[in-house]
Design an enzyme around this catalytic site. Structure first.
Site, short mmCIF file in Angstrom:
data_model
loop_
_atom_site.label_atom_id
_atom_site.label_comp_id
_atom_site.label_asym_id
_atom_site.label_seq_id
_atom_site.Cartn_x
_atom_site.Cartn_y
_atom_site.Cartn_z
N ARG A 144 0.82 -1.22 0.00
CA ARG A 144 0.00 0.00 0.00
C ARG A 144 0.86 1.27 0.00
NH1 ARG A 144 -3.41 -1.25 4.72
NH2 ARG A 144 -4.70 -3.03 4.21
N ARG B 207 -3.56 6.13 0.17
CA ARG B 207 -4.15 7.25 0.89
C ARG B 207 -3.18 8.00 1.79
NH1 ARG B 207 -9.09 4.15 3.47
NH2 ARG B 207 -7.55 2.48 3.32
N ARG C 21 -6.99 11.12 -7.18
CA ARG C 21 -8.13 10.22 -7.05
C ARG C 21 -9.42 10.96 -6.72
NH1 ARG C 21 -8.95 5.40 -4.64
NH2 ARG C 21 -11.11 6.04 -4.99
N ASP D 92 -6.68 -3.45 -7.47
CA ASP D 92 -7.37 -4.02 -6.32
C ASP D 92 -7.58 -5.50 -6.59
OD1 ASP D 92 -9.10 -3.08 -3.75
OD2 ASP D 92 -10.07 -4.76 -4.75
N TYR E 82 -14.62 -13.17 -0.12
CA TYR E 82 -15.46 -12.03 -0.50
C TYR E 82 -16.68 -12.49 -1.29
CZ TYR E 82 -12.06 -8.47 0.92
OH TYR E 82 -11.23 -7.65 1.64
#
Length: 355
Positions: free
Chosen positions: A38, A42, A51, A87, A162
């Site tokens: 990562r 962010r 973004r 992702d 998921y």
């Protein structure tokens, strides 16, 4: 195909000889290579800016935006490898699964897979389904030059979690109910996901990725016997499918201390280790013939430079006898991390380990 996984003659030899790829191959390195899971995300103000107003899945399908985001931490932190911005659910979206990534929640699946009939949602992935990935990696490798690009995918178990749960879960009760109660359906689900995952990794390698990482983010929820019987065959199938390309294959999961040996046995060249197990102990569990990646606790980055350097030194000391070591966090960069702390950590590792 050259040994770094790119079509022969299209990639500079400097990529093959990079510190990152040398460490993955357990060869002598000029310094311990560093990258962060990562690292593009962010924690970077420049990421948040580009973004802004763009949904996550859409941002993964814009080659020029993917290129910019992937390059941002390389420019800022001087890391030894870039990791492709995407992702783990992108290949599922690409084959038509009705899902979205909801802010503050994560991937949410409209029609969870709970029966054999539901398997029909999972068709094969073709390169045309993810042409934007091929385009983006072409742009990236041209920009990165001697810096390797890591491709990645979600492992079959994590994707299955998921798909069956319909979103993130703490207990995996629906997934485990199928795993224990209908083992043949479970095996067929994971086998199909292994084919999709392998196809997604092949696209990335053929476009120019120099290594690949398989994220089995939730495998730590499994007992070793269940992992070996019900999950490892699918992960091994993925690793076998890309073996002929000759690129390093990294395997990582969170809370997988009890599974480290099996994760290496599944076919990884490099085993990622979270912060719970010291690297020398991890090496004992994994056994010879594998490099290790990790494993400073991401929360240490909030504790000040002295504390970061102390913990980084501990990691490097426990890694001193390893055949190959890639320095990383024991999980991903947290969104509120000060980017300067990451930059200083890269500089510290490079300086302390310079040969």
């Amino acid at each position: 195909m050259s040994a770094n996984g790119s079509p022969s003659g299209q990639q500079p030899t400097a990529t093959y000889d990079s510190a990152f790829l040398k460490a993955c191959r357990r060869e002598p390195v000029p310094h311990t290579p560093v990258w962060f899971m990562r690292q593009a995300g962010r924690s970077l103000p420049e990421y948040r800016k580009v973004r802004e107003g763009i949904p996550m899945l859409e941002s993964c399908m814009r080659p020029e935006l993917v290129t910019e985001i992937t390059l941002q931490p390389v420019r800022r932190h001087n890391v030894d490898a870039a990791i492709y911005f995407s992702d783990i659910v992108v290949p599922l979206k690409a084959i038509g699964i009705d899902l979205d990534i909801k802010p503050g929640v994560g991937p949410v699946v409209e029609r969870p897979i709970r029966s054999r009939a539901d398997l029909d949602q999972l068709r094969d992935l073709t390169p045309e389904d993810v042409s934007y990935v091929t385009e983006a990696i072409g742009l990236l490798t041209a920009e990165l030059g001697a810096t390797p690009l890591i491709g990645f995918a979600g492992a079959p178990f994590t994707l299955a979690s998921y798909l069956v749960e319909g979103g993130p879960s703490r207990t995996y009760e629906n997934a485990k109910a199928i795993m224990y109660g209908d083992p043949q359906l479970w095996a067929d689900l994971l086998d199909r996901l292994a084919d999709i995952t392998a196809a997604f990794l092949k696209v990335q390698i053929e476009a120019g990725a120099s290594a690949v990482q398989l994220f089995d983010s939730w495998a730590g929820a499994l007992a070793p016997a269940d992992y070996r019987r019900s999950v490892m065959p699918a992960s091994a199938k993925v690793f076998r499918a890309v073996e002929s390309y000759g690129v390093p294959r990294i395997h990582f999961g969170v809370g997988t201390g009890e599974l480290l040996g099996l994760m290496g046995e599944a076919g990884a060249d490099v085993v990622g280790v979270d912060w719970r197990v010291p690297l020398d102990e991890a090496a004992r569990r994994v056994g010879p013939g594998k490099a290790l990646q990790g494993n400073i606790d991401p929360t240490v980055l909030f504790a000040g430079q002295q504390a970061v350097e102390t913990k980084a030194a501990e990691v490097l000391d426990t890694a001193a006898g390893l055949e190959g070591h890639v320095f990383n966090l024991g999980h991903g960069v947290m969104p509120s991390t000060d980017p300067d702390a990451l930059t200083r950590l890269v500089e510290y590792v490079h300086t302390r380990t310079a040969r």
